[in-house]
Enzyme design. Structure first.
Site, PDB file in Angstrom:
ATOM      1  N   ARG A 127       0.838  -1.207   0.000  1.00  0.00           N
ATOM      2  CA  ARG A 127       0.000   0.000   0.000  1.00  0.00           C
ATOM      3  C   ARG A 127       0.873   1.258   0.000  1.00  0.00           C
ATOM      4  O   ARG A 127       0.532   2.260  -0.603  1.00  0.00           O
ATOM      5  CB  ARG A 127      -0.918  -0.002   1.227  1.00  0.00           C
ATOM      6  CG  ARG A 127      -1.908   1.152   1.221  1.00  0.00           C
ATOM      7  CD  ARG A 127      -2.949   1.009   2.296  1.00  0.00           C
ATOM      8  NE  ARG A 127      -2.443   1.354   3.612  1.00  0.00           N
ATOM      9  CZ  ARG A 127      -3.137   1.224   4.742  1.00  0.00           C
ATOM     10  NH1 ARG A 127      -4.354   0.728   4.712  1.00  0.00           N
ATOM     11  NH2 ARG A 127      -2.618   1.556   5.899  1.00  0.00           N
ATOM     12  N   ARG A 133       0.885   6.689   1.553  1.00  0.00           N
ATOM     13  CA  ARG A 133       0.436   7.236   2.837  1.00  0.00           C
ATOM     14  C   ARG A 133       1.637   7.521   3.730  1.00  0.00           C
ATOM     15  O   ARG A 133       2.556   6.708   3.805  1.00  0.00           O
ATOM     16  CB  ARG A 133      -0.486   6.221   3.515  1.00  0.00           C
ATOM     17  CG  ARG A 133      -1.914   6.691   3.624  1.00  0.00           C
ATOM     18  CD  ARG A 133      -2.789   5.631   4.197  1.00  0.00           C
ATOM     19  NE  ARG A 133      -2.583   5.426   5.631  1.00  0.00           N
ATOM     20  CZ  ARG A 133      -3.424   4.780   6.412  1.00  0.00           C
ATOM     21  NH1 ARG A 133      -4.528   4.267   5.896  1.00  0.00           N
ATOM     22  NH2 ARG A 133      -3.186   4.620   7.688  1.00  0.00           N
ATOM     23  N   ARG A 144       2.866   1.040  14.517  1.00  0.00           N
ATOM     24  CA  ARG A 144       1.395   0.922  14.494  1.00  0.00           C
ATOM     25  C   ARG A 144       0.940  -0.470  14.914  1.00  0.00           C
ATOM     26  O   ARG A 144      -0.083  -0.621  15.585  1.00  0.00           O
ATOM     27  CB  ARG A 144       0.858   1.294  13.112  1.00  0.00           C
ATOM     28  CG  ARG A 144       0.914   2.816  12.878  1.00  0.00           C
ATOM     29  CD  ARG A 144       0.923   3.199  11.421  1.00  0.00           C
ATOM     30  NE  ARG A 144      -0.286   2.820  10.750  1.00  0.00           N
ATOM     31  CZ  ARG A 144      -0.338   2.473   9.462  1.00  0.00           C
ATOM     32  NH1 ARG A 144       0.756   2.441   8.728  1.00  0.00           N
ATOM     33  NH2 ARG A 144      -1.481   2.149   8.932  1.00  0.00           N
TER      34      ARG A 144
END
Ligand code: AMP
Length: 198
Positions: A127, A133, A144
């Site tokens: 991703r 991002r 995270r």
């Protein structure tokens, strides 16, 4: 219906959340998307959360709770929502519970997407390339996942203790296969493929 799609970063909450919206007409309320929109706008709230998000840490509970409280007051949320990325701490789950109870409501279903750590890391790195991002860097991904284990995973025990229905779904497979497992899980709480919200 108040449903929560739950799982670590990279489990597929956003993708499958959109599928749930299509299948059941529940509006998806994603705190991560809402906070990213504030960062994009450059609002005071956005400026406050940007460094926290980039570091892969959690925004303060009271700030996120305020954002959700306001969102749930909008008319499209009256018949139900799918929460994505919220609650992420036990304090947030308690605040949500109080908020819903005031309107005679409660969380009806917590749907947990289960995906092994190595698959999560692979997906998040992919991703990172596709979407760029700010918090999908290798270092932040590790943080995270750690935050998920320490602060977010305990929310599931809290729900189990407080009588919410917790359904675990294997999140490994094609988007369609996982979507069908989710549809089956929704059926156990009274949905049968019809639009629950209409
Ligand atoms: P997400 O898109 O759900 O992965 O969220 C991206 C980032 O937004 C998270 O790593 C947090 O920094 C922040 N965030 C989103 N939802 C919450 C929440 N419920 N509580 C605290 N921080 C949040």
């Amino acid at each position: 219906m108040i449903a929560v799609i739950f799982g670590p970063p990279g489990a597929g909450k956003g993708t499958q959340g959109d599928n749930i919206t299509r299948m059941f007409g529940l509006p998806r309320v994603a705190t991560g998307d809402m906070l990213r929109a504030e960062v994009e706008k450059g609002s005071a709230l956005g400026r406050e959360v940007e460094p926290i998000m980039t570091a892969g840490r959690l925004a303060p509970d009271d700030l996120v709770v305020r954002v959700i409280e306001e969102r749930l007051r909008q008319t499209d949320a009256a018949r139900g929502v799918l929460l994505d990325g919220f609650p992420r701490t036990v304090a947030q789950a308690e605040a949500l519970d109080r908020m819903l109870r005031a309107g005679g409501r409660a969380v009806d279903l917590v749907l947990v997407l289960e995906v092994p750590r190595e698959v999560l890391i692979e997906r998040l790195l992919r991703r990172a390339e596709a979407e760029g991002r700010a918090d999908d860097t290798p270092e932040t991904i590790g943080r995270r996942l750690e935050v998920y284990g320490q602060q977010t995973a305990p929310v599931l025990d809290w729900y189990a203790q407080h009588g919410a229905r917790v359904e675990r779904v294997d999140g490994v497979g094609t988007i369609e296969v996982v979507r069908d497992r989710i549809r089956d899980a929704f059926a156990t709480v009274g949905g049968d493929g019809r639009k629950l919200a209409s």
